[in-house]
Design a protein around this motif. Structure first.
Motif, PDB file in Angstrom:
ATOM      1  N   SER A 133       0.831  -1.199   0.000  1.00 35.90           N
ATOM      2  CA  SER A 133       0.000   0.000   0.000  1.00 35.90           C
ATOM      3  C   SER A 133       0.866   1.250   0.000  1.00 35.90           C
ATOM      4  O   SER A 133       2.046   1.217   0.342  1.00 35.90           O
ATOM      5  CB  SER A 133      -0.913   0.005   1.238  1.00 35.90           C
ATOM      6  OG  SER A 133      -0.141   0.119   2.419  1.00 35.90           O
ATOM      7  N   GLN A 134       0.246   2.361  -0.375  1.00 32.53           N
ATOM      8  CA  GLN A 134       0.964   3.624  -0.417  1.00 32.53           C
ATOM      9  C   GLN A 134       1.381   4.071   0.986  1.00 32.53           C
ATOM     10  O   GLN A 134       2.449   4.675   1.167  1.00 32.53           O
ATOM     11  CB  GLN A 134       0.081   4.701  -1.056  1.00 32.53           C
ATOM     12  CG  GLN A 134       0.785   6.027  -1.280  1.00 32.53           C
ATOM     13  CD  GLN A 134       2.025   5.883  -2.152  1.00 32.53           C
ATOM     14  OE1 GLN A 134       1.989   5.245  -3.193  1.00 32.53           O
ATOM     15  NE2 GLN A 134       3.129   6.498  -1.725  1.00 32.53           N
ATOM     16  N   SER A 135       0.565   3.763   1.986  1.00 33.28           N
ATOM     17  CA  SER A 135       0.910   4.150   3.357  1.00 33.28           C
ATOM     18  C   SER A 135       2.172   3.432   3.828  1.00 33.28           C
ATOM     19  O   SER A 135       3.038   4.034   4.479  1.00 33.28           O
ATOM     20  CB  SER A 135      -0.256   3.848   4.301  1.00 33.28           C
ATOM     21  OG  SER A 135      -0.593   2.468   4.266  1.00 33.28           O
ATOM     22  N   THR A 147       5.189   4.935   2.191  1.00 38.09           N
ATOM     23  CA  THR A 147       5.540   6.207   2.810  1.00 38.09           C
ATOM     24  C   THR A 147       6.342   5.989   4.085  1.00 38.09           C
ATOM     25  O   THR A 147       7.355   6.664   4.326  1.00 38.09           O
ATOM     26  CB  THR A 147       4.271   7.030   3.126  1.00 38.09           C
ATOM     27  OG1 THR A 147       3.542   7.257   1.908  1.00 38.09           O
ATOM     28  CG2 THR A 147       4.634   8.367   3.759  1.00 38.09           C
ATOM     29  N   ASN A 167      10.320   2.260  -3.191  1.00 36.60           N
ATOM     30  CA  ASN A 167       9.836   3.581  -3.593  1.00 36.60           C
ATOM     31  C   ASN A 167      10.399   3.994  -4.943  1.00 36.60           C
ATOM     32  O   ASN A 167       9.686   4.563  -5.786  1.00 36.60           O
ATOM     33  CB  ASN A 167      10.219   4.613  -2.534  1.00 36.60           C
ATOM     34  CG  ASN A 167       9.613   4.321  -1.187  1.00 36.60           C
ATOM     35  OD1 ASN A 167      10.213   3.598  -0.394  1.00 36.60           O
ATOM     36  ND2 ASN A 167       8.437   4.845  -0.912  1.00 36.60           N
ATOM     37  N   ALA A 184       8.545   2.113  -7.528  1.00 32.28           N
ATOM     38  CA  ALA A 184       7.193   2.664  -7.686  1.00 32.28           C
ATOM     39  C   ALA A 184       7.217   3.968  -8.469  1.00 32.28           C
ATOM     40  O   ALA A 184       6.365   4.207  -9.332  1.00 32.28           O
ATOM     41  CB  ALA A 184       6.563   2.876  -6.309  1.00 32.28           C
ATOM     42  N   TRP A 185       8.201   4.811  -8.212  1.00 32.07           N
ATOM     43  CA  TRP A 185       8.311   6.077  -8.938  1.00 32.07           C
ATOM     44  C   TRP A 185       8.633   5.842 -10.409  1.00 32.07           C
ATOM     45  O   TRP A 185       8.220   6.611 -11.269  1.00 32.07           O
ATOM     46  CB  TRP A 185       9.385   6.944  -8.299  1.00 32.07           C
ATOM     47  CG  TRP A 185       9.059   7.377  -6.907  1.00 32.07           C
ATOM     48  CD1 TRP A 185       7.814   7.537  -6.363  1.00 32.07           C
ATOM     49  CD2 TRP A 185       9.995   7.691  -5.862  1.00 32.07           C
ATOM     50  NE1 TRP A 185       7.911   7.927  -5.049  1.00 32.07           N
ATOM     51  CE2 TRP A 185       9.235   8.035  -4.709  1.00 32.07           C
ATOM     52  CE3 TRP A 185      11.383   7.715  -5.797  1.00 32.07           C
ATOM     53  CZ2 TRP A 185       9.832   8.392  -3.513  1.00 32.07           C
ATOM     54  CZ3 TRP A 185      11.985   8.083  -4.600  1.00 32.07           C
ATOM     55  CH2 TRP A 185      11.213   8.418  -3.475  1.00 32.07           C
TER      56      TRP A 185
END
Length: 226
Positions: free
Chosen positions: A43-45, A48, A90, A93-94
């Protein structure tokens, strides 16, 4: 102006506390992600949380590198810490890369290794005796590695292993294997089979350390009585 040894120690101790806190947060986040997630993507959370923790680990590396008296020697000895602190998930994902979850899982636990190494400093603070320090560090290693192994096993096996019915089963499986007793749940995936080998190996390493600790304590007590 060059830093004194006292200043270096204060910086190292302060950063170690932050790393331990960050490691606990990351372990809690990955636990929540695996136990309550969909096992298909992170998940994005969680991404992060991992980004923040990795940035802290990288800041720790560069601050200690800048404070080191022999910078080249420091970099050579700590290059592994730098590599496992990079937020690879990350970055992927980017970049828009579609990485399979089983590979993403292995990459995702890498920062946990960095957090785990930071906990050794805490052991040094809490335990002054070298033998007790070794024993405490090893017990902690066994507990944390068993828990992380249960997380990875659960994430890889939950959809393909008919005998695995929840994270409780995975935790029980990991504990039975690290104690070399064995469990009725057999790994199906390649990662699960690798963990099945690593856990009892770690468990068998405990016996000589445990024996050394008991012998040292017994000898110390005997000398005190005399």
């Amino acid at each position: 102006m060059p830093l004194t040894d006292t200043s270096r120690n204060e910086i190292a101790n302060s950063l170690s506390i932050l790393k331990v806190i960050a490691g606990v947060v990351l372990l809690a986040a990955v636990s929540w992600e695996i136990i309550g997630g969909d096992h298909t993507r992170f998940s994005q959370s969680y991404l992060t949380v991992q980004l923040v923790v990795c940035i802290l680990f990288l800041c720790d590396f560069f601050v200690r590198w800048a404070a080191a008296e022999r910078k080249g020697r420091f970099f050579g000895r700590n290059i592994l810490f730098f590599l496992i602190s990079i937020p690879y998930l990350n970055i992927l994902a980017w970049s828009g890369a579609d990485l399979p979850h089983y590979w993403a899982m292995l990459i995702g636990v890498m920062p946990l290794m960095r957090a785990f190494l930071a906990l050794y400093v805490v052991v040094q603070w809490l335990v002054d005796n070298k033998i007790r320090r070794l024993f405490t560090a090893y017990i902690f290693t066994v507990v944390v590695f068993t828990y992380i192994s249960a997380l990875v096993f659960y994430d890889y096996e939950i959809f393909v292993n008919d005998k695995l019915h929840g994270f409780g089963n995975a935790l029980w499986w990991a504990w039975m294997n690290v104690t070399t007793v064995g469990a009725e749940i057999f790994a199906v995936t390649a990662i699960g089979k690798v963990i099945t080998i690593l856990l009892p190996t770690l468990g068998m390493m405990m016996f000589p350390i445990f024996t050394t600790y008991i012998l040292q304590e017994y000898t110390h007590k005997k000398e005190s009585d005399q």
